[in-house]
Design an enzyme around this catalytic site. Structure first.
Site, mmCIF file in Angstrom:
data_model
loop_
_atom_site.group_PDB
_atom_site.id
_atom_site.type_symbol
_atom_site.label_atom_id
_atom_site.label_comp_id
_atom_site.label_asym_id
_atom_site.label_seq_id
_atom_site.Cartn_x
_atom_site.Cartn_y
_atom_site.Cartn_z
ATOM 1 N N THR A 116 0.858 -1.388 -0.096
ATOM 2 C CA THR A 116 0.209 0.000 -0.297
ATOM 3 C C THR A 116 0.923 0.905 0.060
ATOM 4 O O THR A 116 2.134 0.631 0.666
ATOM 5 C CB THR A 116 -1.001 0.275 1.150
ATOM 6 O OG1 THR A 116 -1.739 1.165 1.312
ATOM 7 C CG2 THR A 116 -0.233 -0.003 2.222
ATOM 8 N N TYR A 140 -2.382 0.231 10.135
ATOM 9 C CA TYR A 140 -2.089 -0.034 8.749
ATOM 10 C C TYR A 140 -1.374 -0.768 8.373
ATOM 11 O O TYR A 140 -1.012 -1.439 7.229
ATOM 12 C CB TYR A 140 -3.407 0.417 7.917
ATOM 13 C CG TYR A 140 -3.615 -0.263 6.986
ATOM 14 C CD1 TYR A 140 -3.945 -1.518 6.263
ATOM 15 C CD2 TYR A 140 -3.414 0.593 5.500
ATOM 16 C CE1 TYR A 140 -3.977 -1.902 5.257
ATOM 17 C CE2 TYR A 140 -3.461 0.500 4.269
ATOM 18 C CZ TYR A 140 -3.654 -1.198 3.882
ATOM 19 O OH TYR A 140 -3.665 -1.406 2.178
HETATM 20 N N1 UFG Z 1 -12.872 11.553 3.282
HETATM 21 C C1 UFG Z 1 -13.202 12.046 3.980
HETATM 22 N N2 UFG Z 1 -14.990 11.577 4.755
HETATM 23 C C2 UFG Z 1 -14.988 10.324 3.931
HETATM 24 C C3 UFG Z 1 -13.840 9.586 4.128
HETATM 25 C C4 UFG Z 1 -12.748 9.582 3.672
HETATM 26 O O1 UFG Z 1 -13.329 12.725 3.575
HETATM 27 O O2 UFG Z 1 -16.325 10.035 4.909
HETATM 28 C C5 UFG Z 1 -11.323 11.663 3.281
HETATM 29 C C6 UFG Z 1 -10.375 11.135 4.552
HETATM 30 O O3 UFG Z 1 -9.608 11.797 5.166
HETATM 31 C C7 UFG Z 1 -8.812 11.047 3.396
HETATM 32 C C8 UFG Z 1 -9.642 10.628 1.886
HETATM 33 O O4 UFG Z 1 -10.705 11.144 1.653
HETATM 34 O O5 UFG Z 1 -8.312 12.243 3.310
HETATM 35 C C9 UFG Z 1 -9.175 9.326 1.333
HETATM 36 O O6 UFG Z 1 -10.201 8.196 2.422
HETATM 37 P P1 UFG Z 1 -9.877 7.012 2.287
HETATM 38 O O7 UFG Z 1 -10.651 6.562 3.608
HETATM 39 O O8 UFG Z 1 -10.976 6.944 1.430
HETATM 40 O O9 UFG Z 1 -8.852 6.076 1.660
HETATM 41 P P2 UFG Z 1 -7.383 6.436 2.365
HETATM 42 O O10 UFG Z 1 -6.980 7.104 1.842
HETATM 43 O O11 UFG Z 1 -7.424 6.789 3.889
HETATM 44 O O12 UFG Z 1 -7.060 4.963 2.579
HETATM 45 C C10 UFG Z 1 -6.773 3.945 1.656
HETATM 46 C C11 UFG Z 1 -6.912 2.545 1.430
HETATM 47 C C12 UFG Z 1 -5.853 2.299 2.053
HETATM 48 C C13 UFG Z 1 -4.634 2.568 0.879
HETATM 49 C C14 UFG Z 1 -4.790 3.957 1.061
HETATM 50 C C15 UFG Z 1 -3.431 4.064 0.022
HETATM 51 O O13 UFG Z 1 -8.052 2.160 2.624
HETATM 52 O O14 UFG Z 1 -5.751 0.722 2.609
HETATM 53 O O15 UFG Z 1 -6.037 4.422 0.295
HETATM 54 O O16 UFG Z 1 -3.896 5.932 0.289
HETATM 55 F F1 UFG Z 1 -3.697 2.331 1.636
#
Ligand code: UFG
Length: 323
Positions: A116, A140
Protein backbone atom coordinates in the site's frame (compact mmCIF):
# COMPACT_ATOMS: atom_id res chain seq x y z
CA UNK A 1 -0.52 -22.27 -14.51
CA UNK A 2 -2.04 -22.50 -11.04
CA UNK A 3 -2.59 -19.34 -8.99
CA UNK A 4 -3.51 -19.46 -5.31
CA UNK A 5 -5.34 -16.30 -4.27
CA UNK A 6 -5.88 -15.37 -0.64
CA UNK A 7 -8.68 -12.87 -0.20
CA UNK A 8 -10.05 -13.69 -3.65
CA UNK A 9 -13.60 -13.11 -2.41
CA UNK A 10 -12.79 -9.51 -1.41
CA UNK A 11 -13.01 -6.30 -3.39
CA UNK A 12 -9.63 -6.22 -5.17
CA UNK A 13 -9.01 -9.98 -5.02
CA UNK A 14 -12.29 -10.76 -6.78
CA UNK A 15 -11.48 -8.42 -9.67
CA UNK A 16 -8.10 -10.14 -10.07
CA UNK A 17 -9.70 -13.62 -9.91
CA UNK A 18 -12.12 -12.50 -12.63
CA UNK A 19 -9.23 -11.40 -14.84
CA UNK A 20 -7.18 -14.54 -14.14
CA UNK A 21 -10.20 -16.71 -14.98
CA UNK A 22 -10.89 -14.80 -18.18
CA UNK A 23 -7.29 -15.36 -19.22
CA UNK A 24 -7.54 -19.09 -18.61
CA UNK A 25 -5.41 -19.43 -15.47
CA UNK A 26 -6.31 -22.13 -12.97
CA UNK A 27 -7.34 -20.17 -9.85
CA UNK A 28 -8.11 -21.21 -6.29
CA UNK A 29 -9.41 -18.68 -3.77
CA UNK A 30 -8.72 -19.07 -0.05
CA UNK A 31 -10.81 -16.63 1.98
CA UNK A 32 -12.36 -16.61 5.46
CA UNK A 33 -15.30 -14.51 4.18
CA UNK A 34 -14.87 -12.03 7.05
CA UNK A 35 -15.30 -9.21 4.53
CA UNK A 36 -15.44 -11.16 1.28
CA UNK A 37 -18.44 -12.77 -0.40
CA UNK A 38 -19.03 -16.14 -2.01
CA UNK A 39 -20.77 -14.62 -5.03
CA UNK A 40 -17.69 -12.51 -5.79
CA UNK A 41 -15.58 -15.52 -6.81
CA UNK A 42 -16.43 -15.74 -10.50
CA UNK A 43 -13.80 -18.32 -11.46
CA UNK A 44 -12.23 -21.37 -9.83
CA UNK A 45 -12.97 -22.92 -6.48
CA UNK A 46 -13.44 -21.05 -3.23
CA UNK A 47 -11.96 -22.59 -0.10
CA UNK A 48 -13.33 -21.05 3.09
CA UNK A 49 -10.52 -20.90 5.61
CA UNK A 50 -8.39 -18.65 7.76
CA UNK A 51 -4.72 -17.92 7.19
CA UNK A 52 -4.03 -18.66 10.85
CA UNK A 53 -5.27 -22.24 10.35
CA UNK A 54 -1.90 -23.73 9.38
CA UNK A 55 -3.16 -27.26 9.07
CA UNK A 56 -5.92 -26.38 6.63
CA UNK A 57 -3.73 -23.97 4.69
CA UNK A 58 -1.01 -26.60 4.32
CA UNK A 59 -3.52 -29.15 3.10
CA UNK A 60 -5.13 -26.84 0.56
CA UNK A 61 -1.72 -25.75 -0.77
CA UNK A 62 -0.54 -29.34 -0.93
CA UNK A 63 -3.56 -30.40 -2.98
CA UNK A 64 -3.46 -27.41 -5.33
CA UNK A 65 0.34 -27.08 -5.73
CA UNK A 66 0.29 -23.49 -7.00
CA UNK A 67 2.99 -21.97 -9.19
CA UNK A 68 2.40 -18.60 -7.58
CA UNK A 69 0.58 -17.14 -4.57
CA UNK A 70 -1.23 -13.80 -4.71
CA UNK A 71 -1.93 -12.48 -1.24
CA UNK A 72 -4.82 -10.02 -0.88
CA UNK A 73 -6.38 -11.16 2.40
CA UNK A 74 -5.95 -8.29 4.87
CA UNK A 75 -7.68 -5.63 6.91
CA UNK A 76 -7.52 -2.32 5.07
CA UNK A 77 -9.29 0.51 6.88
CA UNK A 78 -6.92 3.17 8.22
CA UNK A 79 -9.18 4.57 11.02
CA UNK A 80 -10.08 1.06 12.20
CA UNK A 81 -6.36 0.24 12.42
CA UNK A 82 -5.90 3.09 14.89
CA UNK A 83 -8.69 1.73 17.10
CA UNK A 84 -7.74 -1.94 16.73
CA UNK A 85 -3.99 -2.21 16.07
CA UNK A 86 -3.78 -5.81 17.30
CA UNK A 87 -6.30 -6.88 14.66
CA UNK A 88 -4.11 -5.30 11.96
CA UNK A 89 -0.83 -6.80 13.16
CA UNK A 90 -2.54 -10.17 13.48
CA UNK A 91 -4.39 -10.22 10.17
CA UNK A 92 -1.84 -8.41 8.09
CA UNK A 93 1.56 -9.18 9.59
CA UNK A 94 1.27 -12.44 11.54
CA UNK A 95 -1.01 -14.19 9.08
CA UNK A 96 1.23 -13.23 6.17
CA UNK A 97 4.25 -14.54 8.03
CA UNK A 98 2.39 -17.81 8.62
CA UNK A 99 1.52 -18.07 4.94
CA UNK A 100 5.13 -17.39 3.95
CA UNK A 101 6.44 -19.94 6.43
CA UNK A 102 4.20 -22.64 4.99
CA UNK A 103 5.02 -21.65 1.41
CA UNK A 104 8.74 -21.93 2.11
CA UNK A 105 8.31 -25.30 3.84
CA UNK A 106 6.51 -26.55 0.75
CA UNK A 107 8.92 -25.08 -1.77
CA UNK A 108 6.48 -22.53 -3.21
CA UNK A 109 8.70 -19.58 -4.06
CA UNK A 110 6.69 -17.04 -6.06
CA UNK A 111 4.66 -14.42 -4.22
CA UNK A 112 2.69 -11.32 -5.18
CA UNK A 113 1.98 -9.06 -2.23
CA UNK A 114 -0.75 -6.44 -1.84
CA UNK A 115 1.16 -3.57 -0.31
CA UNK A 116 0.00 0.00 0.00
CA UNK A 117 0.92 3.63 -0.44
CA UNK A 118 0.38 3.87 3.31
CA UNK A 119 3.94 2.52 3.75
CA UNK A 120 5.25 5.98 2.76
CA UNK A 121 3.46 7.88 5.52
CA UNK A 122 3.81 11.56 4.68
CA UNK A 123 6.18 11.52 1.70
CA UNK A 124 8.80 14.24 1.46
CA UNK A 125 8.51 14.35 -2.32
CA UNK A 126 5.31 14.19 -4.37
CA UNK A 127 4.83 12.20 -6.57
CA UNK A 128 6.43 9.54 -4.42
CA UNK A 129 8.58 6.85 -6.02
CA UNK A 130 9.50 3.38 -4.81
CA UNK A 131 12.86 4.54 -3.43
CA UNK A 132 11.28 6.88 -0.89
CA UNK A 133 11.80 6.00 2.79
CA UNK A 134 9.07 3.98 4.49
CA UNK A 135 7.61 5.93 7.39
CA UNK A 136 4.04 4.73 7.97
CA UNK A 137 1.89 6.94 10.20
CA UNK A 138 -0.83 4.46 11.11
CA UNK A 139 -0.97 0.80 12.23
CA UNK A 140 -2.39 -0.28 8.87
CA UNK A 141 0.64 1.15 7.06
CA UNK A 142 3.01 -0.30 9.68
CA UNK A 143 1.48 -3.76 9.43
CA UNK A 144 2.16 -3.77 5.68
CA UNK A 145 5.62 -2.18 6.01
CA UNK A 146 6.61 -4.99 8.37
CA UNK A 147 5.64 -7.54 5.74
CA UNK A 148 7.71 -5.72 3.14
CA UNK A 149 10.67 -6.00 5.50
CA UNK A 150 10.01 -9.69 6.11
CA UNK A 151 9.83 -10.27 2.35
CA UNK A 152 13.12 -8.47 1.83
CA UNK A 153 14.82 -10.58 4.49
CA UNK A 154 13.47 -13.87 3.16
CA UNK A 155 14.53 -12.84 -0.32
CA UNK A 156 18.07 -12.17 0.91
CA UNK A 157 18.22 -15.51 2.69
CA UNK A 158 16.61 -17.73 0.09
CA UNK A 159 17.57 -17.86 -3.56
CA UNK A 160 14.41 -19.90 -4.26
CA UNK A 161 12.07 -17.09 -3.14
CA UNK A 162 11.06 -14.24 -5.46
CA UNK A 163 8.31 -11.72 -4.95
CA UNK A 164 6.66 -8.59 -6.23
CA UNK A 165 5.13 -6.02 -3.91
CA UNK A 166 2.48 -3.81 -5.43
CA UNK A 167 1.92 -0.61 -3.51
CA UNK A 168 -1.67 0.39 -4.16
CA UNK A 169 -2.81 3.98 -4.03
CA UNK A 170 -6.56 4.65 -3.61
CA UNK A 171 -8.40 1.85 -5.33
CA UNK A 172 -11.92 2.64 -6.47
CA UNK A 173 -14.56 1.83 -9.07
CA UNK A 174 -16.16 -1.46 -10.00
CA UNK A 175 -16.25 -4.10 -12.71
CA UNK A 176 -17.51 -2.26 -15.83
CA UNK A 177 -19.61 -5.38 -16.56
CA UNK A 178 -21.49 -4.80 -13.28
CA UNK A 179 -20.65 -8.21 -11.76
CA UNK A 180 -18.35 -7.04 -8.96
CA UNK A 181 -17.69 -4.03 -6.77
CA UNK A 182 -17.12 -2.91 -3.20
CA UNK A 183 -19.38 -4.75 -0.79
CA UNK A 184 -18.20 -3.99 2.73
CA UNK A 185 -20.74 -4.00 5.51
CA UNK A 186 -19.60 -0.55 6.59
CA UNK A 187 -18.51 1.84 3.84
CA UNK A 188 -15.60 4.03 4.92
CA UNK A 189 -13.85 4.85 1.64
CA UNK A 190 -14.55 8.28 0.22
CA UNK A 191 -16.11 7.42 -3.16
CA UNK A 192 -18.26 4.58 -1.84
CA UNK A 193 -19.35 6.63 1.14
CA UNK A 194 -20.31 9.59 -1.06
CA UNK A 195 -22.29 7.29 -3.38
CA UNK A 196 -24.12 5.80 -0.41
CA UNK A 197 -25.07 9.30 0.66
CA UNK A 198 -26.37 9.90 -2.89
CA UNK A 199 -28.35 6.68 -2.56
CA UNK A 200 -29.82 7.83 0.75
CA UNK A 201 -28.13 5.18 2.93
CA UNK A 202 -26.44 7.93 4.96
CA UNK A 203 -27.80 11.43 5.46
CA UNK A 204 -24.54 13.34 4.87
CA UNK A 205 -20.89 13.05 3.92
CA UNK A 206 -18.32 14.21 6.41
CA UNK A 207 -15.21 15.90 5.05
CA UNK A 208 -12.40 15.09 7.42
CA UNK A 209 -10.24 18.20 7.59
CA UNK A 210 -10.33 21.37 5.52
CA UNK A 211 -7.10 22.92 6.81
CA UNK A 212 -4.54 20.73 5.05
CA UNK A 213 -1.72 22.41 3.11
CA UNK A 214 -3.44 21.73 -0.24
CA UNK A 215 -5.10 24.19 -2.66
CA UNK A 216 -8.62 23.66 -1.24
CA UNK A 217 -7.59 22.49 2.23
CA UNK A 218 -8.72 18.86 1.80
CA UNK A 219 -6.58 15.74 1.34
CA UNK A 220 -5.43 14.70 -2.10
CA UNK A 221 -5.35 11.08 -3.24
CA UNK A 222 -4.44 9.19 -6.40
CA UNK A 223 -7.55 7.16 -7.33
CA UNK A 224 -6.95 4.08 -9.48
CA UNK A 225 -9.66 1.96 -11.11
CA UNK A 226 -9.75 -1.56 -9.69
CA UNK A 227 -9.52 -3.20 -13.14
CA UNK A 228 -6.36 -1.24 -13.98
CA UNK A 229 -4.96 -2.50 -10.70
CA UNK A 230 -6.09 -6.04 -11.52
CA UNK A 231 -4.21 -5.83 -14.82
CA UNK A 232 -1.09 -4.72 -12.97
CA UNK A 233 -1.30 -8.03 -11.06
CA UNK A 234 -1.47 -10.10 -14.23
CA UNK A 235 1.55 -8.26 -15.65
CA UNK A 236 3.45 -8.58 -12.37
CA UNK A 237 2.76 -12.29 -12.26
CA UNK A 238 3.91 -12.81 -15.85
CA UNK A 239 7.07 -10.80 -15.11
CA UNK A 240 7.74 -12.86 -12.00
CA UNK A 241 7.20 -16.15 -13.81
CA UNK A 242 9.18 -15.20 -16.94
CA UNK A 243 12.07 -13.31 -15.41
CA UNK A 244 12.06 -14.54 -11.83
CA UNK A 245 12.96 -11.08 -10.59
CA UNK A 246 11.93 -9.58 -7.29
CA UNK A 247 10.65 -6.01 -7.44
CA UNK A 248 8.38 -3.34 -5.97
CA UNK A 249 5.95 -1.18 -7.95
CA UNK A 250 3.66 1.74 -7.18
CA UNK A 251 0.15 1.34 -8.59
CA UNK A 252 -1.52 4.67 -9.22
CA UNK A 253 -2.17 7.13 -12.04
CA UNK A 254 0.37 9.76 -11.04
CA UNK A 255 -2.09 12.56 -10.32
CA UNK A 256 -4.55 13.26 -7.58
CA UNK A 257 -7.90 14.75 -6.60
CA UNK A 258 -8.88 16.49 -3.41
CA UNK A 259 -11.80 15.32 -1.29
CA UNK A 260 -13.83 18.30 -2.53
CA UNK A 261 -13.01 17.50 -6.17
CA UNK A 262 -14.16 13.92 -5.64
CA UNK A 263 -17.42 15.11 -4.09
CA UNK A 264 -18.05 17.43 -7.05
CA UNK A 265 -17.41 14.58 -9.47
CA UNK A 266 -19.83 12.34 -7.54
CA UNK A 267 -22.50 15.05 -7.83
CA UNK A 268 -21.85 15.38 -11.58
CA UNK A 269 -22.09 11.62 -12.16
CA UNK A 270 -25.14 10.95 -9.99
CA UNK A 271 -26.96 14.24 -10.49
CA UNK A 272 -27.78 14.10 -6.77
CA UNK A 273 -26.96 16.73 -4.18
CA UNK A 274 -24.63 15.46 -1.42
CA UNK A 275 -25.17 17.06 2.00
CA UNK A 276 -21.75 17.85 3.47
CA UNK A 277 -20.52 18.28 7.02
CA UNK A 278 -17.02 19.67 7.41
CA UNK A 279 -15.40 18.16 10.49
CA UNK A 280 -11.92 17.98 11.97
CA UNK A 281 -9.04 15.94 10.57
CA UNK A 282 -9.22 12.17 10.73
CA UNK A 283 -6.22 10.71 12.56
CA UNK A 284 -3.64 8.92 10.42
CA UNK A 285 -4.38 10.75 7.13
CA UNK A 286 -1.41 12.04 5.12
CA UNK A 287 -2.29 15.32 3.33
CA UNK A 288 -1.19 14.25 -0.17
CA UNK A 289 -0.49 10.82 -1.69
CA UNK A 290 0.31 10.68 -5.39
CA UNK A 291 2.29 7.94 -7.09
CA UNK A 292 5.24 8.21 -9.38
CA UNK A 293 4.18 5.37 -11.69
CA UNK A 294 7.07 5.52 -14.16
CA UNK A 295 8.60 2.27 -12.91
CA UNK A 296 5.56 0.05 -13.46
CA UNK A 297 4.99 1.61 -16.88
CA UNK A 298 8.57 1.02 -17.92
CA UNK A 299 9.27 -2.40 -16.46
CA UNK A 300 5.87 -4.09 -16.69
CA UNK A 301 4.55 -2.18 -19.70
CA UNK A 302 1.44 -1.26 -17.69
CA UNK A 303 -0.74 1.50 -19.08
CA UNK A 304 -3.94 2.71 -17.46
CA UNK A 305 -7.18 2.16 -19.39
CA UNK A 306 -9.54 3.97 -17.00
CA UNK A 307 -7.63 7.07 -15.91
CA UNK A 308 -10.79 9.17 -15.61
CA UNK A 309 -12.30 10.02 -12.22
CA UNK A 310 -15.83 10.31 -13.59
CA UNK A 311 -15.58 6.92 -15.26
CA UNK A 312 -14.31 5.39 -12.02
CA UNK A 313 -17.24 6.89 -10.15
CA UNK A 314 -19.68 5.87 -12.90
CA UNK A 315 -18.72 2.19 -12.59
CA UNK A 316 -19.00 2.37 -8.78
CA UNK A 317 -22.38 4.14 -9.07
CA UNK A 318 -23.70 1.53 -11.48
CA UNK A 319 -22.68 -1.12 -8.95
CA UNK A 320 -24.16 0.75 -5.94
CA UNK A 321 -27.50 1.23 -7.69
CA UNK A 322 -27.78 -2.52 -8.27
CA UNK A 323 -27.17 -3.44 -4.64
N1 UFG B 1 -12.62 11.01 3.61
C1 UFG B 1 -13.57 11.95 3.99
N2 UFG B 1 -14.82 11.50 4.31
C2 UFG B 1 -15.16 10.18 4.30
C3 UFG B 1 -14.18 9.24 3.92
C4 UFG B 1 -12.92 9.69 3.58
O1 UFG B 1 -13.30 13.15 4.02
O2 UFG B 1 -16.31 9.84 4.64
C5 UFG B 1 -11.27 11.47 3.23
C6 UFG B 1 -10.18 10.90 4.11
O3 UFG B 1 -10.02 11.68 5.26
C7 UFG B 1 -9.00 10.91 3.16
C8 UFG B 1 -9.61 10.66 1.79
O4 UFG B 1 -10.99 11.00 1.93
O5 UFG B 1 -8.42 12.18 3.16
C9 UFG B 1 -9.50 9.23 1.34
O6 UFG B 1 -9.91 8.39 2.41
P1 UFG B 1 -10.28 6.85 2.23
O7 UFG B 1 -10.80 6.37 3.54
O8 UFG B 1 -11.15 6.69 1.03
O9 UFG B 1 -8.91 6.17 1.88
P2 UFG B 1 -7.47 6.28 2.60
O10 UFG B 1 -6.65 7.26 1.81
O11 UFG B 1 -7.57 6.49 4.05
O12 UFG B 1 -6.90 4.82 2.44
C10 UFG B 1 -7.00 4.09 1.23
C11 UFG B 1 -7.05 2.62 1.54
C12 UFG B 1 -5.77 2.16 2.11
C13 UFG B 1 -4.60 2.59 1.25
C14 UFG B 1 -4.64 4.07 0.98
C15 UFG B 1 -3.52 4.42 0.05
O13 UFG B 1 -8.09 2.34 2.47
O14 UFG B 1 -5.82 0.76 2.17
O15 UFG B 1 -5.88 4.40 0.42
O16 UFG B 1 -3.54 5.76 -0.30
F1 UFG B 1 -3.45 2.32 1.85
Amino acid sequence: MRVFVTGGAGYIGSHVVKMLGEKGYDVLTYDNLSTGNRWAVLYGKLFVGDLSDSELLRKVLQDFRPDVVMHFAASIVVPESLREPVKYYTNNTMNTLNLLKIMLEMGIGKFIFSSTAAVYGIPEKIPVNEEAPLNPINPYGSSKTMVERILQDIHSARSDFKYISLRYFNVAGADPGGRLGQAYREATHLITRALKVAKGEYDRLQIFGTDYPTPDGTCIRDYIHVDDLARAHILAMQYLMDRGETDIFNCGYGHGYSVREVVKAVIRVTGIRIPIEETGRREGDPPVLISDNSKIKEKLGWTPFFDDLEYIIKTAWQWEKMR
